[in-house]
Design a protein around this motif. Sequence first.
Motif, short mmCIF file in Angstrom:
data_model
loop_
_atom_site.label_atom_id
_atom_site.label_comp_id
_atom_site.label_asym_id
_atom_site.label_seq_id
_atom_site.Cartn_x
_atom_site.Cartn_y
_atom_site.Cartn_z
N ASN A 76 30.16 20.81 30.48
CA ASN A 76 30.04 21.57 29.23
C ASN A 76 29.64 23.02 29.46
OD1 ASN A 76 30.56 19.15 27.77
ND2 ASN A 76 28.42 18.59 28.05
N THR A 77 30.36 23.68 30.39
CA THR A 77 30.11 25.10 30.63
C THR A 77 30.27 25.86 29.32
OG1 THR A 77 31.02 24.86 32.84
CG2 THR A 77 30.84 27.09 32.00
N PRO A 78 29.33 26.75 29.00
CA PRO A 78 29.47 27.53 27.77
C PRO A 78 30.81 28.26 27.73
CG PRO A 78 27.33 27.88 28.77
CD PRO A 78 28.14 27.08 29.74
N THR A 79 31.41 28.33 26.56
CA THR A 79 32.75 28.91 26.45
C THR A 79 32.75 30.34 25.93
OG1 THR A 79 32.99 27.94 24.25
CG2 THR A 79 33.83 26.66 26.10
N GLU A 80 31.64 30.85 25.44
CA GLU A 80 31.62 32.23 24.95
C GLU A 80 31.76 33.19 26.13
OE1 GLU A 80 28.76 35.54 22.89
OE2 GLU A 80 28.25 33.45 22.61
N ILE A 81 32.79 34.01 26.06
CA ILE A 81 33.01 34.99 27.11
C ILE A 81 32.96 36.37 26.46
CG2 ILE A 81 34.65 35.90 28.78
CD1 ILE A 81 35.65 33.02 29.16
N SER A 82 32.03 37.19 26.93
CA SER A 82 31.87 38.53 26.39
C SER A 82 31.51 39.47 27.52
CB SER A 82 30.75 38.54 25.34
OG SER A 82 30.39 39.85 25.01
N LYS A 83 32.18 40.60 27.57
CA LYS A 83 31.88 41.58 28.61
C LYS A 83 30.47 42.14 28.44
CE LYS A 83 35.44 44.10 30.13
NZ LYS A 83 36.42 45.20 30.13
N VAL A 84 29.94 42.09 27.23
CA VAL A 84 28.58 42.57 26.99
C VAL A 84 27.57 41.71 27.76
CG1 VAL A 84 26.79 42.93 25.24
CG2 VAL A 84 29.15 43.60 24.77
N ASN A 85 27.81 40.39 27.83
CA ASN A 85 26.97 39.48 28.61
C ASN A 85 27.53 39.42 30.02
OD1 ASN A 85 25.44 38.80 26.34
ND2 ASN A 85 26.92 37.26 25.74
N HIS A 86 26.89 40.10 30.96
CA HIS A 86 27.43 40.17 32.31
C HIS A 86 26.32 40.27 33.34
CE1 HIS A 86 27.02 44.46 31.14
NE2 HIS A 86 26.65 44.63 32.41
N LEU A 87 26.67 39.94 34.58
CA LEU A 87 25.83 40.22 35.73
C LEU A 87 26.27 41.56 36.26
CD1 LEU A 87 26.14 36.85 37.70
CD2 LEU A 87 24.20 37.60 36.33
N CYS A 88 25.37 42.29 36.89
CA CYS A 88 25.75 43.57 37.48
C CYS A 88 25.25 43.63 38.91
CB CYS A 88 25.17 44.73 36.67
SG CYS A 88 25.57 46.34 37.39
N PHE A 89 26.15 44.00 39.81
CA PHE A 89 25.80 44.22 41.21
C PHE A 89 26.19 45.65 41.57
CE2 PHE A 89 26.63 39.61 41.12
CZ PHE A 89 25.40 39.16 41.57
N SER A 90 25.33 46.34 42.31
CA SER A 90 25.63 47.68 42.79
C SER A 90 26.07 47.58 44.24
CB SER A 90 24.39 48.58 42.69
OG SER A 90 24.03 48.76 41.33
N MET A 91 27.15 48.26 44.57
CA MET A 91 27.73 48.24 45.91
C MET A 91 27.46 49.56 46.61
SD MET A 91 29.28 45.38 46.41
CE MET A 91 29.69 43.97 45.42
N GLU A 92 27.09 49.47 47.87
CA GLU A 92 26.89 50.67 48.66
C GLU A 92 28.22 51.40 48.87
OE1 GLU A 92 24.47 51.97 52.66
OE2 GLU A 92 25.31 49.97 52.59
N ASP A 93 29.29 50.66 49.11
CA ASP A 93 30.60 51.25 49.35
C ASP A 93 31.59 50.68 48.33
OD1 ASP A 93 33.01 52.24 50.26
OD2 ASP A 93 32.75 51.54 52.32
N ARG A 126 30.13 55.07 38.70
CA ARG A 126 31.43 54.41 38.56
C ARG A 126 31.21 52.91 38.41
NH1 ARG A 126 35.10 55.26 43.21
NH2 ARG A 126 33.24 54.77 44.38
N GLN A 127 32.02 52.27 37.55
CA GLN A 127 31.87 50.83 37.34
C GLN A 127 33.23 50.20 37.07
OE1 GLN A 127 30.62 51.44 32.67
NE2 GLN A 127 29.21 50.31 33.92
N TRP A 137 31.77 37.64 33.11
CA TRP A 137 32.00 39.02 33.53
C TRP A 137 30.93 39.48 34.50
CZ3 TRP A 137 36.31 41.58 32.93
CH2 TRP A 137 37.19 41.20 31.90
N LEU A 138 31.36 40.24 35.50
CA LEU A 138 30.47 40.91 36.43
C LEU A 138 30.81 42.38 36.41
CD1 LEU A 138 30.82 37.93 37.68
CD2 LEU A 138 29.86 38.98 39.71
N GLU A 139 29.81 43.21 36.25
CA GLU A 139 29.97 44.65 36.44
C GLU A 139 29.66 44.93 37.89
OE1 GLU A 139 27.61 48.81 35.51
OE2 GLU A 139 27.45 47.18 34.04
N ILE A 140 30.50 45.73 38.52
CA ILE A 140 30.25 46.21 39.87
C ILE A 140 30.20 47.73 39.76
CG2 ILE A 140 31.04 46.26 42.26
CD1 ILE A 140 30.53 43.38 41.22
N ASN A 141 29.08 48.31 40.22
CA ASN A 141 28.98 49.77 40.13
C ASN A 141 28.49 50.36 41.44
OD1 ASN A 141 26.07 49.92 40.17
ND2 ASN A 141 26.01 49.51 37.97
#
Length: 144
Positions: A76-93, A126-127, A137-141
């Motif tokens: 029963n994985t939640p089905t609501e998908i929204s870009k507002v609800n996201h994880l964010c990881f910052s990348m060195e490169d 940049r993201q 959703w995952l933001e990568i910046n």
Amino acid sequence: MKALLTFLLFSGVIMTSHSQIKVNHIAVHVSELEASKKFYENIVGLKEIEEPFKDGLHAWYDIGSGAALHIIEAPNTPTEISKVNHLCFSMEDMDSFIQTLKDTNYPFESWVGEKGKVTIRVDGIRQIYIQDPDGMWLEINDDY
């Protein structure tokens, strides 16, 4: 204020009126553990760490500053998908990360949904946005 809270959360330590607290982990509900492990290891580049359950339903990843990402397979994985609800990881490169996405034909987009495009925030960061196998959703910046 929101930017300050985000900075404090991702720097790992927050001051409250009672004491210092730090981010320990973020838990993400996934429908298929193995598919999600491949995504977080091969696409995002996280390193798996020891997890105590050993039940085939959990995987833990180091996300820096002593914090971990816990992915947990459950029905029963939640089905609501929204870009507002996201994880964010910052990348060195970030350029290298984007090239990996292109090389593996992994789709990414800007905040407004332009495929293969990068958003430049008002502060110059940049993201891009990608989705895990369950659509989260995952933001990568590059705010590394």
